[in-house]
Design a protein around this motif. Sequence first.
Motif, PDB file in Angstrom:
ATOM      1  N   LEU A  66       0.843  -1.189   0.000  1.00 33.79           N
ATOM      2  CA  LEU A  66       0.000   0.000   0.000  1.00 33.79           C
ATOM      3  C   LEU A  66       0.880   1.241   0.000  1.00 33.79           C
ATOM      4  O   LEU A  66       1.939   1.253   0.633  1.00 33.79           O
ATOM      5  N   TRP A  67       0.449   2.286  -0.667  1.00 27.76           N
ATOM      6  CA  TRP A  67       1.177   3.562  -0.659  1.00 27.76           C
ATOM      7  C   TRP A  67       0.214   4.692  -0.373  1.00 27.76           C
ATOM      8  O   TRP A  67      -0.890   4.750  -0.930  1.00 27.76           O
ATOM      9  N   PHE A  68       0.639   5.598   0.504  1.00 26.12           N
ATOM     10  CA  PHE A  68      -0.132   6.769   0.881  1.00 26.12           C
ATOM     11  C   PHE A  68       0.739   8.000   0.694  1.00 26.12           C
ATOM     12  O   PHE A  68       1.960   7.927   0.778  1.00 26.12           O
ATOM     13  N   ARG A  69       0.089   9.148   0.482  1.00 27.29           N
ATOM     14  CA  ARG A  69       0.822  10.401   0.327  1.00 27.29           C
ATOM     15  C   ARG A  69       0.218  11.418   1.274  1.00 27.29           C
ATOM     16  O   ARG A  69      -0.998  11.606   1.305  1.00 27.29           O
ATOM     17  N   PHE A  70       1.087  12.089   2.036  1.00 21.63           N
ATOM     18  CA  PHE A  70       0.643  13.122   2.963  1.00 21.63           C
ATOM     19  C   PHE A  70       1.129  14.473   2.468  1.00 21.63           C
ATOM     20  O   PHE A  70       2.323  14.699   2.322  1.00 21.63           O
ATOM     21  N   LEU A  71       0.174  15.363   2.231  1.00 20.59           N
ATOM     22  CA  LEU A  71       0.459  16.726   1.816  1.00 20.59           C
ATOM     23  C   LEU A  71       0.319  17.631   3.036  1.00 20.59           C
ATOM     24  O   LEU A  71       0.091  17.140   4.144  1.00 20.59           O
ATOM     25  N   GLY A 108       6.582  19.732  -9.081  1.00 17.62           N
ATOM     26  CA  GLY A 108       6.622  20.271  -7.728  1.00 17.62           C
ATOM     27  C   GLY A 108       5.419  19.844  -6.900  1.00 17.62           C
ATOM     28  O   GLY A 108       5.509  19.715  -5.681  1.00 17.62           O
ATOM     29  N   ASP A 109       4.276  19.598  -7.555  1.00 19.54           N
ATOM     30  CA  ASP A 109       3.071  19.151  -6.844  1.00 19.54           C
ATOM     31  C   ASP A 109       3.233  17.755  -6.251  1.00 19.54           C
ATOM     32  O   ASP A 109       2.438  17.348  -5.402  1.00 19.54           O
ATOM     33  N   ASP A 110       4.231  17.004  -6.707  1.00 18.83           N
ATOM     34  CA  ASP A 110       4.474  15.658  -6.182  1.00 18.83           C
ATOM     35  C   ASP A 110       5.333  15.679  -4.914  1.00 18.83           C
ATOM     36  O   ASP A 110       5.547  14.636  -4.308  1.00 18.83           O
ATOM     37  N   SER A 111       5.820  16.838  -4.525  1.00 18.36           N
ATOM     38  CA  SER A 111       6.592  16.955  -3.288  1.00 18.36           C
ATOM     39  C   SER A 111       5.659  16.682  -2.109  1.00 18.36           C
ATOM     40  O   SER A 111       4.659  17.380  -1.937  1.00 18.36           O
ATOM     41  N   ALA A 112       5.977  15.644  -1.327  1.00 17.88           N
ATOM     42  CA  ALA A 112       5.114  15.232  -0.217  1.00 17.88           C
ATOM     43  C   ALA A 112       5.844  14.160   0.584  1.00 17.88           C
ATOM     44  O   ALA A 112       6.982  13.791   0.263  1.00 17.88           O
ATOM     45  N   VAL A 113       5.173  13.638   1.603  1.00 18.46           N
ATOM     46  CA  VAL A 113       5.673  12.500   2.373  1.00 18.46           C
ATOM     47  C   VAL A 113       4.934  11.263   1.870  1.00 18.46           C
ATOM     48  O   VAL A 113       3.700  11.225   1.879  1.00 18.46           O
ATOM     49  N   TYR A 114       5.685  10.273   1.424  1.00 15.13           N
ATOM     50  CA  TYR A 114       5.118   9.032   0.886  1.00 15.13           C
ATOM     51  C   TYR A 114       5.363   7.911   1.888  1.00 15.13           C
ATOM     52  O   TYR A 114       6.495   7.688   2.316  1.00 15.13           O
ATOM     53  N   ILE A 115       4.302   7.221   2.250  1.00 14.40           N
ATOM     54  CA  ILE A 115       4.397   6.163   3.252  1.00 14.40           C
ATOM     55  C   ILE A 115       3.993   4.832   2.622  1.00 14.40           C
ATOM     56  O   ILE A 115       2.936   4.720   1.995  1.00 14.40           O
ATOM     57  N   THR A 135       8.958   8.613   3.317  1.00  9.82           N
ATOM     58  CA  THR A 135      10.025   9.224   2.543  1.00  9.82           C
ATOM     59  C   THR A 135       9.566  10.610   2.131  1.00  9.82           C
ATOM     60  O   THR A 135       8.491  10.761   1.545  1.00  9.82           O
ATOM     61  N   VAL A 136      10.360  11.623   2.454  1.00 10.06           N
ATOM     62  CA  VAL A 136      10.053  12.988   2.042  1.00 10.06           C
ATOM     63  C   VAL A 136      10.621  13.181   0.644  1.00 10.06           C
ATOM     64  O   VAL A 136      11.836  13.147   0.451  1.00 10.06           O
ATOM     65  N   LEU A 137       9.736  13.352  -0.326  1.00 13.93           N
ATOM     66  CA  LEU A 137      10.151  13.582  -1.709  1.00 13.93           C
ATOM     67  C   LEU A 137      10.091  15.070  -1.998  1.00 13.93           C
ATOM     68  O   LEU A 137       9.066  15.720  -1.762  1.00 13.93           O
ATOM     69  N   THR A 138      11.198  15.605  -2.505  1.00 13.63           N
ATOM     70  CA  THR A 138      11.270  17.002  -2.907  1.00 13.63           C
ATOM     71  C   THR A 138      11.586  17.037  -4.394  1.00 13.63           C
ATOM     72  O   THR A 138      12.611  16.507  -4.824  1.00 13.63           O
ATOM     73  N   VAL A 139      10.686  17.639  -5.166  1.00 15.73           N
ATOM     74  CA  VAL A 139      10.878  17.750  -6.613  1.00 15.73           C
ATOM     75  C   VAL A 139      11.205  19.197  -6.933  1.00 15.73           C
ATOM     76  O   VAL A 139      10.451  20.106  -6.570  1.00 15.73           O
TER      77      VAL A 139
END
Length: 180
Positions: A66-71, A108-115, A135-139
């Motif tokens: 499973l993958w989740f994204r936190f904005l 840049g909109d994909d920058s978020a924390v992915y769990i 994982t904190v992704l920074t684009v």
Amino acid sequence: MVSFNNLKNMLMLAFDWILYGAGVAGHCRVTVTQPRLQQADSSMTSVSLTCTFSASGCPSSQPEVLWFRFLTNTHQDLCTPECTDHHKYKIVQTAANNTLLEIKDPTGDDSAVYICGIAFSDSYSPLSKQTGDGTVLTVTGPEKQHRNGKLISMIIASSLMFLYSSAVLTSFVVYKVGSK
């Protein structure tokens, strides 16, 4: 001296033992790890986020990934287990205990924390369903450069306006002083 983490681990083990002894829980135990940070450039065609897990005492079936994204103000269920946007997100199994979330055309909109989450749904053990720390992704990329370009243009325009205003004020003062 016992640290808080050691005490927490001892309590979790005691709780697991009680549940297991009562026949409520199995002994399936999952651990999930993810890199803390990852950077990508918006010029890339895709970026892959890693999720590694270990499982002991779990059923032989494949776990659900499973993958989740936190904005900033919300979260999104990206892949639970099917991905909501098949054009943007894809889960890739690279090894028995390693999986990737592939994000196509990052911006840049994909920058978020992915769990990442791993779940053995046919196990009753409370530890058979675990998530990583995220994982904190920074684009970064042209969008940021474009903003910086606008900022530099505004600074230059403001400087030119200041010089023009100073020249007009100086001319006015010289004219007034000369006419007296």
